[in-house]
Motif scaffolding. Sequence first.
Motif: not given
Length: 65
Positions: A1-13, A41-51, A62-63
């Motif tokens: 699983m990888k994090v995907v960031v759409d930089r055109s939408k991110c407003v850095s809140l 990292d598998p240990a961080d998957i829930e943190l990523v999903r929460s974010a 996520v992809a």
Amino acid sequence: MKVVVDRSKCVSLGICEGLAPEIFVLNDEGELEVDDQADVDPADIELVRSAVSGCPVSALSVADD
């Protein structure tokens, strides 16, 4: 699983950083830094999903490999 960031939408809140500071960091210029080429990292998957679900502008996703 990888994090995907759409930089055109991110407003850095910083909500993602607050939810998963091990993964997401706003740099000194207020830009989101995340290694979107690295597998989460598998240990961080829930943190990523929460974010991802906590992003008010839907800039994060996520992809599966």
